[in-house]
Design a protein around this motif. Structure first.
Motif, short mmCIF file in Angstrom:
data_model
loop_
_atom_site.label_atom_id
_atom_site.label_comp_id
_atom_site.label_asym_id
_atom_site.label_seq_id
_atom_site.Cartn_x
_atom_site.Cartn_y
_atom_site.Cartn_z
N PRO A 86 0.66 -1.34 -0.01
CA PRO A 86 0.11 -0.05 -0.12
C PRO A 86 0.86 1.03 0.11
CG PRO A 86 -0.87 -1.51 1.46
CD PRO A 86 0.31 -2.09 1.16
N GLY A 87 0.35 2.12 -0.78
CA GLY A 87 1.45 3.48 -0.96
C GLY A 87 1.07 3.60 -2.16
N PRO A 88 1.75 4.98 -2.62
CA PRO A 88 1.77 5.53 -4.03
C PRO A 88 2.04 4.87 -5.05
CG PRO A 88 2.59 7.46 -2.72
CD PRO A 88 2.57 5.95 -1.87
N VAL A 89 1.41 4.51 -6.23
CA VAL A 89 1.77 3.96 -7.32
C VAL A 89 2.15 4.83 -8.55
CG1 VAL A 89 0.89 2.29 -9.29
CG2 VAL A 89 0.39 1.84 -6.96
N VAL A 90 1.33 5.77 -8.76
CA VAL A 90 1.83 6.83 -9.72
C VAL A 90 1.33 8.26 -9.38
CG1 VAL A 90 -0.30 6.37 -10.74
CG2 VAL A 90 1.53 7.49 -12.38
N GLY B 14 7.18 0.71 -13.30
CA GLY B 14 7.76 1.53 -12.53
C GLY B 14 7.54 1.69 -10.95
N ALA B 15 6.31 1.36 -10.55
CA ALA B 15 6.26 1.36 -9.15
C ALA B 15 6.75 0.25 -8.67
CB ALA B 15 4.58 0.94 -9.12
N ILE B 16 6.73 -1.12 -9.36
CA ILE B 16 7.51 -2.09 -8.94
C ILE B 16 9.06 -1.83 -8.81
CG2 ILE B 16 8.22 -4.42 -9.48
CD1 ILE B 16 5.37 -4.74 -10.71
N LYS B 17 9.73 -1.38 -9.68
CA LYS B 17 11.21 -0.97 -9.60
C LYS B 17 11.36 -0.04 -8.23
CE LYS B 17 15.35 0.50 -12.09
NZ LYS B 17 15.77 0.53 -13.46
N ASP B 18 10.64 1.08 -8.40
CA ASP B 18 11.02 2.00 -7.13
C ASP B 18 10.61 1.33 -5.85
OD1 ASP B 18 11.56 3.75 -9.08
OD2 ASP B 18 9.90 5.26 -8.50
N GLU B 19 9.73 0.44 -5.64
CA GLU B 19 9.42 -0.08 -4.33
C GLU B 19 10.08 -1.16 -4.06
OE1 GLU B 19 7.45 1.20 -2.04
OE2 GLU B 19 7.17 2.91 -3.71
N GLY B 20 11.02 -1.83 -4.94
CA GLY B 20 11.91 -2.96 -4.87
C GLY B 20 10.96 -4.26 -4.50
N THR B 21 9.92 -4.26 -4.78
CA THR B 21 9.24 -5.58 -4.70
C THR B 21 9.33 -6.85 -5.58
OG1 THR B 21 7.15 -4.72 -5.41
CG2 THR B 21 7.41 -4.47 -3.35
N GLY B 22 9.93 -6.45 -6.78
CA GLY B 22 10.08 -7.48 -7.75
C GLY B 22 11.20 -7.26 -8.41
N THR B 23 11.70 -7.92 -9.45
CA THR B 23 12.95 -7.73 -10.39
C THR B 23 12.40 -7.74 -11.75
OG1 THR B 23 14.15 -9.00 -8.87
CG2 THR B 23 15.20 -8.56 -11.17
#
Length: 393
Positions: free
Chosen positions: A257-261, A301-310
């Protein structure tokens, strides 16, 4: 005394109103004077066409042409005027249901109508159209002189009607004439299954983002029973994007939970779109390539910034702007670029793209195995599986 007070107030109001009127008159008058020559030119052209042009041209036709010309003059390939037919077809595309032949066009060269891929079980796929085929003609229309919006509108139509495509296939160095009969096209945007040969890994392909994509994903995840899987491969290759809220809904499963875009308009006003709290919490990799654009870049972009996946693959397309559809009269509309989007770390990716965490390229002549049916994975998917395995050991 009270009468005098009211007279004083009215006098001040009158003076203020007079000043405002003068300012308004000067401003509008200045605009009119500054643009009188251009408006006169437009009126003169309309007069000439209606009075001297050999063929008949209705006033509505001229207004349509002028409106389209205004939007085209912006030089923005994503801002377009749509007549009633084009507007209706766009609404069908957003909803994921339409009549047509089942072709997805490549974004790589917007001046060339290149087949990205035919949709499974559609007239285009059954007729043998292949990725890389270049559409040269649509019926009698020279397709080398029209944009993708126009091409799509020509290929769409009522089920049962016919359309003939002339395509050039570079791999065979020949031109093919392909007659097609339009069918109802209902495009499922999400496909999920156990990865062949890796039954403990879930493979999920999202081909585009329509209004129902987030709901489709929820249904696929439920039917797959995600408790059976140790990790996930999310394939966003060749996904040109689509509906903004659908992207946010999908991202909610892959970021906390948090900003996506962040959506930023021309006045600098910012709207934050946030994840809804559906985070799966499993190791996963995301496949991206040069045709992953727009809404798929919001998710990536959200996944990369949050580091939850590769992120695995090559740099994405780089479309970081948002279009809004404004309805006009008689079923027409104008689609305008109205904002840009930023990733959770406030990164502007427009015309830059997103670099993957791990670069992986297809070999020369190799085709991507989207929704594979066996273990003959392409190079990018092979590397994605290797990375995912290292995460779940």
């Amino acid at each position: 005394m009270q009468d005098r007070d009211w007279k004083a107030i009215l006098k001040k109001v009158g003076i203020s109103f007079g000043v405002i009127s003068i300012i308004f008159t000067v401003t509008v008058g200045g605009f009119i004077v500054a643009n009188l020559q251009h408006m006169g030119r437009l009126a003169r052209v309309v007069q000439l066409v209606q009075g001297d042009y050999l063929e008949k041209a209705s006033f509505g036709q001229l207004i349509d042409g002028a409106t389209r010309g205004i939007v085209d003059s912006l030089g923005d390939p994503y801002s377009v005027y749509m007549d009633a037919q084009e507007n209706a077809q766009l609404m069908e595309q957003i909803e994921g249901k339409f009549g047509g032949v089942g072709i997805i066009l490549s974004l790589k060269d917007p001046k060339k109508l290149t087949v990205l891929r035919p949709i499974k079980n559609t007239p285009a796929a059954k007729a043998g159209l292949e990725p890389g085929d270049v559409i040269m003609k649509i019926d009698s229309q020279d397709a080398t002189t029209i944009d993708q919006e126009k091409a799509v509108s020509l290929m769409r139509g009522d089920p049962g009607t016919k359309v003939t495509l002339v395509v050039y296939r570079d791999s065979a160095k020949k031109t093919l004439t392909v007659p097609l009969t339009r069918e109802p096209i209902s495009v499922p945007t999400v496909e999920g299954e156990a990865l062949p040969g890796n039954s403990d890994l879930a493979y999920i392909d999202i081909s585009q983002f329509s209004t129902n994509t987030a709901n489709e994903l929820a249904s696929v995840l439920k039917n797959m029973d995600m408790s059976k899987y140790k990790g996930i491969v999310l394939d966003l290759r060749y996904n040109h994007g689509g509906e903004l809220d659908a992207a946010v809904g999908v991202a909610s499963y892959f970021v906390k939970p948090g900003p996506v875009v962040y959506i930023v308009d021309n006045q600098g006003r910012t709207v934050t779109k946030s994840a809804e709290g559906n985070f799966l919490g499993k190791p996963f990799v995301v496949l991206v390539n040069e045709e992953s654009a727009s809404a798929s870049e919001i998710v990536s972009g959200a996944i990369k910034d949050e580091g939850t996946g590769t992120l695995v693959g090559v740099k994405t397309f780089g479309k970081g702007i948002v279009q809004t559809i404004f309805p006009l009269d008689s079923g027409t509309s104008v689609k305008l670029t109205t904002a840009k989007y930023l990733t959770p770390n406030k990164v502007d990716i427009h015309k830059k793209g997103i670099e993957p965490d791990v670069k992986a390229e297809l070999k020369k002549g190799e085709e991507a195995t989207i929704s594979p049916t066996d273990r003959n994975y392409d190079s990018q998917l092979t590397q994605a599986v290797q990375i995912l395995r290292s995460k779940i050991k």
